[in-house]
Motif scaffolding. Structure first.
Motif, PDB file in Angstrom:
ATOM      1  N   MET A   1       0.839  -1.195   0.000  1.00 34.72           N
ATOM      2  CA  MET A   1       0.000   0.000   0.000  1.00 34.72           C
ATOM      3  C   MET A   1       0.879   1.252   0.000  1.00 34.72           C
ATOM      4  O   MET A   1       1.940   1.268   0.624  1.00 34.72           O
ATOM      5  CB  MET A   1      -0.916   0.009   1.235  1.00 34.72           C
ATOM      6  CG  MET A   1      -1.902   1.167   1.269  1.00 34.72           C
ATOM      7  SD  MET A   1      -2.993   1.093   2.711  1.00 34.72           S
ATOM      8  CE  MET A   1      -3.949  -0.381   2.318  1.00 34.72           C
ATOM      9  N   LEU A   2       0.436   2.279  -0.690  1.00 33.08           N
ATOM     10  CA  LEU A   2       1.176   3.531  -0.736  1.00 33.08           C
ATOM     11  C   LEU A   2       0.859   4.384   0.486  1.00 33.08           C
ATOM     12  O   LEU A   2      -0.297   4.504   0.897  1.00 33.08           O
ATOM     13  CB  LEU A   2       0.816   4.310  -2.003  1.00 33.08           C
ATOM     14  CG  LEU A   2       1.268   3.697  -3.337  1.00 33.08           C
ATOM     15  CD1 LEU A   2       0.744   4.537  -4.487  1.00 33.08           C
ATOM     16  CD2 LEU A   2       2.786   3.612  -3.392  1.00 33.08           C
ATOM     17  N   TYR A   3       1.916   4.993   1.041  1.00 35.12           N
ATOM     18  CA  TYR A   3       1.791   5.865   2.204  1.00 35.12           C
ATOM     19  C   TYR A   3       2.473   7.197   1.917  1.00 35.12           C
ATOM     20  O   TYR A   3       3.553   7.239   1.312  1.00 35.12           O
ATOM     21  CB  TYR A   3       2.452   5.239   3.438  1.00 35.12           C
ATOM     22  CG  TYR A   3       1.687   4.109   4.070  1.00 35.12           C
ATOM     23  CD1 TYR A   3       0.953   4.304   5.249  1.00 35.12           C
ATOM     24  CD2 TYR A   3       1.703   2.832   3.508  1.00 35.12           C
ATOM     25  CE1 TYR A   3       0.266   3.257   5.840  1.00 35.12           C
ATOM     26  CE2 TYR A   3       1.014   1.783   4.095  1.00 35.12           C
ATOM     27  CZ  TYR A   3       0.293   2.004   5.263  1.00 35.12           C
ATOM     28  OH  TYR A   3      -0.390   0.966   5.844  1.00 35.12           O
ATOM     29  N   GLY A   4       1.849   8.270   2.374  1.00 33.91           N
ATOM     30  CA  GLY A   4       2.464   9.585   2.308  1.00 33.91           C
ATOM     31  C   GLY A   4       2.850  10.034   3.702  1.00 33.91           C
ATOM     32  O   GLY A   4       2.004  10.056   4.602  1.00 33.91           O
ATOM     33  N   ILE A   5       4.122  10.361   3.908  1.00 29.19           N
ATOM     34  CA  ILE A   5       4.620  10.819   5.208  1.00 29.19           C
ATOM     35  C   ILE A   5       5.062  12.272   5.054  1.00 29.19           C
ATOM     36  O   ILE A   5       5.945  12.574   4.253  1.00 29.19           O
ATOM     37  CB  ILE A   5       5.805   9.960   5.701  1.00 29.19           C
ATOM     38  CG1 ILE A   5       5.458   8.470   5.644  1.00 29.19           C
ATOM     39  CG2 ILE A   5       6.204  10.383   7.114  1.00 29.19           C
ATOM     40  CD1 ILE A   5       4.298   8.046   6.531  1.00 29.19           C
ATOM     41  N   ILE A   6       4.451  13.153   5.822  1.00 22.02           N
ATOM     42  CA  ILE A   6       4.763  14.584   5.741  1.00 22.02           C
ATOM     43  C   ILE A   6       5.435  15.018   7.035  1.00 22.02           C
ATOM     44  O   ILE A   6       4.882  14.847   8.127  1.00 22.02           O
ATOM     45  CB  ILE A   6       3.495  15.423   5.494  1.00 22.02           C
ATOM     46  CG1 ILE A   6       2.853  15.016   4.154  1.00 22.02           C
ATOM     47  CG2 ILE A   6       3.832  16.914   5.494  1.00 22.02           C
ATOM     48  CD1 ILE A   6       1.506  15.676   3.898  1.00 22.02           C
ATOM     49  N   ASP A   7       6.628  15.560   6.893  1.00 20.89           N
ATOM     50  CA  ASP A   7       7.444  16.006   8.028  1.00 20.89           C
ATOM     51  C   ASP A   7       7.539  17.533   7.968  1.00 20.89           C
ATOM     52  O   ASP A   7       8.202  18.087   7.096  1.00 20.89           O
ATOM     53  CB  ASP A   7       8.826  15.356   7.925  1.00 20.89           C
ATOM     54  CG  ASP A   7       9.814  15.863   8.962  1.00 20.89           C
ATOM     55  OD1 ASP A   7       9.435  16.681   9.818  1.00 20.89           O
ATOM     56  OD2 ASP A   7      10.989  15.452   8.899  1.00 20.89           O
ATOM     57  N   ILE A   8       6.852  18.196   8.911  1.00 20.07           N
ATOM     58  CA  ILE A   8       6.860  19.665   8.962  1.00 20.07           C
ATOM     59  C   ILE A   8       7.969  20.083   9.909  1.00 20.07           C
ATOM     60  O   ILE A   8       7.786  20.165  11.125  1.00 20.07           O
ATOM     61  CB  ILE A   8       5.491  20.207   9.432  1.00 20.07           C
ATOM     62  CG1 ILE A   8       4.374  19.615   8.573  1.00 20.07           C
ATOM     63  CG2 ILE A   8       5.473  21.737   9.370  1.00 20.07           C
ATOM     64  CD1 ILE A   8       2.981  19.838   9.138  1.00 20.07           C
ATOM     65  N   GLY A   9       9.147  20.316   9.363  1.00 21.51           N
ATOM     66  CA  GLY A   9      10.314  20.633  10.173  1.00 21.51           C
ATOM     67  C   GLY A   9      10.516  22.121  10.349  1.00 21.51           C
ATOM     68  O   GLY A   9       9.787  22.950   9.786  1.00 21.51           O
ATOM     69  N   SER A  10      11.525  22.473  11.107  1.00 21.76           N
ATOM     70  CA  SER A  10      11.819  23.875  11.386  1.00 21.76           C
ATOM     71  C   SER A  10      12.434  24.584  10.197  1.00 21.76           C
ATOM     72  O   SER A  10      12.316  25.802  10.064  1.00 21.76           O
ATOM     73  CB  SER A  10      12.766  23.981  12.590  1.00 21.76           C
ATOM     74  OG  SER A  10      12.159  23.435  13.739  1.00 21.76           O
TER      75      SER A  10
END
Length: 307
Positions: A1-10
């Motif tokens: 399955m496809l997953y989207g991981i979003i990392d909101i960094g500084s």
């Protein structure tokens, strides 16, 4: 399955797409924007402009995910939004505008994810793992590939640049101010007083950019991921604006760290202080970190419980 991981960094906001099937994780692609959220924090408060920039980027990412019918999406944020006085309100505004839940991970969780993500590529059983981000620095001491001590410190590359540096590159005085704060902050961590490690694993953009610049300056192959700690002070001193930036130096910077011109030297100052503090002789950059750790901890392991 496809997953989207979003990392909101500084410093950057990244979206990575993975194919996850059981224990198998395959990285497919990544998009990122250098937003510099930490620079939008004034008197401890995240400014509306910073919130707006985050919304703009996340809406773009969401449109991409929708185009490919990727419904398994996880978004989390670290120091810049975590440490803001208006953190809850800012995150709530972003969530409502974008229509995605955003998890604010603690400094302790970030250090753990860093370690779990890097663990799969760490050859040594014992060592020190450090992630120098834009708004915080995580330190993990491990034995037999298990965490023994961990801490998140409120110092980071973009935070230092915003606080101390007037131009793009720092001068000597600004460097000394950054060194003083880094030394005071790290010296106050009494739990690590007895930690001494000859080798250090570095993750995150500061080590990635630092290693690229190190390779350019010291004529190392671009694929090299190791830095001699004793050379960090030379690397930092070479690119101070007091000395005048020659065309050769400008080319070197633009080739090695085009997206981190402002943050690479502040990040390396923190790395230099840490290497001296822990008597490290060598630093090895690892390209696995918080996102991979989040996947293993929050997706792979949790999926196993329901199999």
């Amino acid at each position: 399955m496809l997953y989207g991981i979003i990392d909101i960094g500084s410093n950057t906001i990244r979206m990575a797409i993975y194919l996850i099937e059981g224990d198998r994780i395959e990285f497919l692609m990544k998009q990122k924007h250098t937003v510099g959220l930490a620079a939008y924090v004034h008197d401890g408060v995240m400014a509306p402009e910073g919130i707006g920039r985050a919304i703009e980027v996340l809406q773009e990412f969401k449109a991409f995910l929708y185009s490919f019918n990727i419904t398994q999406v996880y978004a989390f944020t670290t120091a810049a939004l975590r440490n803001a006085k208006n953190s809850e309100a800012a995150v709530g505004t972003i969530e409502r505008a974008v229509g995605l839940p955003i998890r604010v991970i603690s400094g302790d969780e970030e250090a753990t994810y860093d370690f779990v993500g890097a663990l799969h590529g760490i050859p040594a059983e014992d060592g020190l793992l450090i992630d120098i981000g834009g708004g915080s620095t995580e330190i993990v001491s491990y034995k037999a590939k298990e965490i023994r001590k961990k801490v998140s410190l409120p110092i980071g590359s973009l935070l230092f640049h915003s606080k101390y540096v007037q131009g793009i590159l720092p001068n000597i005085t600004e460097c000394l101010e950054m060194y003083r704060e880094a030394e005071a902050t790290i010296g106050a961590v009494t739990a690590f007083a007895d930690v001494r490690e000859a080798a250090l694993i570095g993750i995150g953009g500061s080590f990635k950019g630092g290693c690229a610049l190190y390779n350019e300056l010291f004529n190392q192959p671009r694929v090299n991921k190791r830095m001699e700690a004793r050379r960090l002070s030379t690397l930092i001193g070479t690119f101070l604006r007091d000395h005048g930036i020659t065309q050769e130096m400008a080319i070197m910077l633009m080739k090695a760290v085009p997206e981190r011109l402002k943050t690479v030297i502040p990040g390396l100052i923190i790395a230099d202080v840490l290497a001296r503090r822990f008597q490290c002789r060598e630093i090895t950059y690892s390209d696995s970190g918080v996102r991979e750790g989040f996947i293993y901890s929050e997706i792979v392991h949790k999926n196993k419980r329901f199999e």
